[in-house]
Design a protein around this motif. Structure first.
Motif, PDB file in Angstrom:
ATOM      1  N   HIS A 160       1.999 -36.274  13.275  1.00 53.15           N
ATOM      2  CA  HIS A 160       2.478 -35.407  14.357  1.00 53.15           C
ATOM      3  C   HIS A 160       3.562 -34.431  13.911  1.00 53.15           C
ATOM      4  O   HIS A 160       3.823 -33.443  14.593  1.00 53.15           O
ATOM      5  CB  HIS A 160       3.054 -36.254  15.503  1.00 53.15           C
ATOM      6  CG  HIS A 160       2.008 -36.905  16.326  1.00 53.15           C
ATOM      7  ND1 HIS A 160       1.624 -38.208  16.130  1.00 53.15           N
ATOM      8  CD2 HIS A 160       1.249 -36.430  17.323  1.00 53.15           C
ATOM      9  CE1 HIS A 160       0.673 -38.508  16.987  1.00 53.15           C
ATOM     10  NE2 HIS A 160       0.419 -37.453  17.717  1.00 53.15           N
ATOM     11  N   ARG A 161       4.194 -34.715  12.792  1.00 54.92           N
ATOM     12  CA  ARG A 161       5.279 -33.825  12.350  1.00 54.92           C
ATOM     13  C   ARG A 161       4.790 -32.412  12.084  1.00 54.92           C
ATOM     14  O   ARG A 161       5.579 -31.489  12.004  1.00 54.92           O
ATOM     15  CB  ARG A 161       5.956 -34.385  11.083  1.00 54.92           C
ATOM     16  CG  ARG A 161       6.832 -35.564  11.368  1.00 54.92           C
ATOM     17  CD  ARG A 161       7.598 -35.992  10.130  1.00 54.92           C
ATOM     18  NE  ARG A 161       8.833 -35.233   9.966  1.00 54.92           N
ATOM     19  CZ  ARG A 161       9.733 -35.504   9.028  1.00 54.92           C
ATOM     20  NH1 ARG A 161       9.534 -36.502   8.187  1.00 54.92           N
ATOM     21  NH2 ARG A 161      10.839 -34.792   8.929  1.00 54.92           N
ATOM     22  N   GLU A 218       2.852 -30.799  14.088  1.00 55.23           N
ATOM     23  CA  GLU A 218       2.542 -30.139  15.362  1.00 55.23           C
ATOM     24  C   GLU A 218       3.326 -28.845  15.547  1.00 55.23           C
ATOM     25  O   GLU A 218       2.780 -27.825  15.950  1.00 55.23           O
ATOM     26  CB  GLU A 218       2.893 -31.077  16.521  1.00 55.23           C
ATOM     27  CG  GLU A 218       1.707 -31.513  17.321  1.00 55.23           C
ATOM     28  CD  GLU A 218       2.060 -32.676  18.230  1.00 55.23           C
ATOM     29  OE1 GLU A 218       3.226 -32.777  18.686  1.00 55.23           O
ATOM     30  OE2 GLU A 218       1.164 -33.495  18.472  1.00 55.23           O
ATOM     31  N   HIS A 219       4.600 -28.906  15.232  1.00 53.50           N
ATOM     32  CA  HIS A 219       5.463 -27.770  15.516  1.00 53.50           C
ATOM     33  C   HIS A 219       4.963 -26.503  14.829  1.00 53.50           C
ATOM     34  O   HIS A 219       4.785 -25.457  15.456  1.00 53.50           O
ATOM     35  CB  HIS A 219       6.896 -28.091  15.083  1.00 53.50           C
ATOM     36  CG  HIS A 219       7.842 -26.968  15.329  1.00 53.50           C
ATOM     37  ND1 HIS A 219       8.189 -26.573  16.593  1.00 53.50           N
ATOM     38  CD2 HIS A 219       8.458 -26.120  14.475  1.00 53.50           C
ATOM     39  CE1 HIS A 219       9.006 -25.539  16.517  1.00 53.50           C
ATOM     40  NE2 HIS A 219       9.181 -25.237  15.249  1.00 53.50           N
ATOM     41  N   HIS A 229       1.469 -25.294  16.088  1.00 52.34           N
ATOM     42  CA  HIS A 229       1.529 -24.622  17.391  1.00 52.34           C
ATOM     43  C   HIS A 229       2.138 -23.227  17.284  1.00 52.34           C
ATOM     44  O   HIS A 229       1.885 -22.359  18.105  1.00 52.34           O
ATOM     45  CB  HIS A 229       2.282 -25.492  18.401  1.00 52.34           C
ATOM     46  CG  HIS A 229       1.476 -26.712  18.765  1.00 52.34           C
ATOM     47  ND1 HIS A 229       1.999 -27.793  19.419  1.00 52.34           N
ATOM     48  CD2 HIS A 229       0.174 -27.022  18.527  1.00 52.34           C
ATOM     49  CE1 HIS A 229       1.051 -28.721  19.585  1.00 52.34           C
ATOM     50  NE2 HIS A 229      -0.056 -28.267  19.049  1.00 52.34           N
ATOM     51  N   LEU A 258      -6.334 -34.907  15.715  1.00 48.47           N
ATOM     52  CA  LEU A 258      -5.174 -34.376  16.446  1.00 48.47           C
ATOM     53  C   LEU A 258      -5.219 -32.848  16.570  1.00 48.47           C
ATOM     54  O   LEU A 258      -4.288 -32.247  17.096  1.00 48.47           O
ATOM     55  CB  LEU A 258      -3.872 -34.761  15.721  1.00 48.47           C
ATOM     56  CG  LEU A 258      -3.483 -36.230  15.734  1.00 48.47           C
ATOM     57  CD1 LEU A 258      -2.349 -36.494  14.738  1.00 48.47           C
ATOM     58  CD2 LEU A 258      -3.058 -36.655  17.140  1.00 48.47           C
ATOM     59  N   ARG A 259      -6.284 -32.248  16.043  1.00 47.49           N
ATOM     60  CA  ARG A 259      -6.411 -30.766  16.020  1.00 47.49           C
ATOM     61  C   ARG A 259      -5.292 -30.133  15.224  1.00 47.49           C
ATOM     62  O   ARG A 259      -4.808 -29.045  15.547  1.00 47.49           O
ATOM     63  CB  ARG A 259      -6.423 -30.194  17.454  1.00 47.49           C
ATOM     64  CG  ARG A 259      -7.631 -30.648  18.241  1.00 47.49           C
ATOM     65  CD  ARG A 259      -7.595 -30.146  19.656  1.00 47.49           C
ATOM     66  NE  ARG A 259      -8.896 -30.371  20.287  1.00 47.49           N
ATOM     67  CZ  ARG A 259      -9.829 -29.430  20.408  1.00 47.49           C
ATOM     68  NH1 ARG A 259      -9.600 -28.210  19.986  1.00 47.49           N
ATOM     69  NH2 ARG A 259     -10.980 -29.723  20.961  1.00 47.49           N
ATOM     70  N   LEU A 260      -4.861 -30.816  14.166  1.00 47.29           N
ATOM     71  CA  LEU A 260      -3.793 -30.288  13.314  1.00 47.29           C
ATOM     72  C   LEU A 260      -4.321 -29.904  11.936  1.00 47.29           C
ATOM     73  O   LEU A 260      -3.546 -29.749  10.989  1.00 47.29           O
ATOM     74  CB  LEU A 260      -2.668 -31.319  13.182  1.00 47.29           C
ATOM     75  CG  LEU A 260      -1.926 -31.661  14.475  1.00 47.29           C
ATOM     76  CD1 LEU A 260      -0.881 -32.755  14.231  1.00 47.29           C
ATOM     77  CD2 LEU A 260      -1.247 -30.423  15.061  1.00 47.29           C
TER      78      LEU A 260
END
Ligand SMILES: [Fe+2]
Length: 255
Positions: free
Chosen positions: A148-149, A151-152, A155, A185-187
């Motif tokens: 998740h890191r 994500e920023h 986005h 996660l669509r990352l």
């Protein structure tokens, strides 16, 4: 397929020592189904490649590949270390533009530690309308622990490239799990070989595309997204992915 990350140029970094090695790589890639490959030599302290050297080697390899009759288009680029970026001039950066697109840059995500400058570097590039593509973050233990890191920055407009050998398990269970988690996660947005040698079994994209377990999704990752980015366009919407057939892969890797 379009491969946006490779060390196909000779005598420039840890890729092949001579042009015959480059031709062997190009031949193996073409046989694996790659029609366009970007040559992305390292640009970092231990391999301080200049744009002029990249361009010279690119011409040599293009000529040799054409002479050998291998049908593949080779474009320029660079795999730029985050801490090297501030040292490049505006002109250098444009000449290292991925696939010849001066507004697209491949940035090397380090293998160890979380890069503290990641957010500021990416924001600064995006403000200048340069699109960063992060190379293989799934190989970094910090990302593996906390995908998740990313994500920023995603986005904000950053794209994430997975290494083919991570996706199908050739680089081990942790890289594979992280690669698929980033996809879920669509990352993550595209797959590339990061090939350093002709052995397709070590780096080829075909096996990774099959390991995705969904043909439309594999096409998006290996062709549609890289094609759009190289053309300076927004990638097409991600296809609807229902239930990917990857249980076999993760079981084999001991998940
Ligand atoms: Fe690389």
């Amino acid at each position: 397929m379009i491969d946006v990350h490779s060390h196909v140029l000779a005598a420039i970094d840890d890729g092949p020592d001579d042009v015959s090695g480059s031709v062997a790589m190009a031949r193996a890639m073409a046989a694996d189904g790659v029609r366009v490959v970007c040559a992305t030599p390292h640009v970092r302290d231990d391999w301080p490649t200049t744009p002029a050297l990249m361009e010279r080697r690119l011409e040599q390899v293009r000529a040799a590949v054409a002479e050998a009759g291998v049908e593949i288009e080779i474009r320029g680029g660079g795999e730029i270390a985050l801490d090297r970026l501030p040292e490049l001039t505006f002109d250098d950066r444009a000449r290292f533009g991925l696939g010849g697109n001066p507004r697209l840059l491949l940035l090397e995500f380090p293998y160890y530690g979380w890069p503290l400058e990641l957010g500021s570097v990416c924001s600064a590039l995006l403000r200048e309308r340069v699109v960063p593509v992060l190379a293989h973050p799934e190989r970094n233990a910090e990302v593996q622990a906390m995908p998740h890191r990313l994500e920023h920055v995603v986005h904000e407009g950053v794209f994430v490239q997975l290494t083919a050998a991570s996706v199908d398990g050739r680089l081990g269970r942790r890289a594979a799990e992280c690669a698929h988690e980033l996809l879920d996660l669509r990352l993550a947005h595209l797959i590339a070989s990061d090939a350093h040698a002709p052995e397709v079994r070590e780096a080829g994209m075909g096996a990774a595309a099959r390991a995705i377990g969904d043909d439309d999704f594999a096409h998006w990752l290996c062709e549609a997204v890289p094609a759009a980015l190289l053309a300076g366009e927004d990638p097409p919407p991600r296809p609807r992915v229902r239930h990917r057939r990857r249980r076999g892969l993760l079981r084999r890797l001991g998940r």
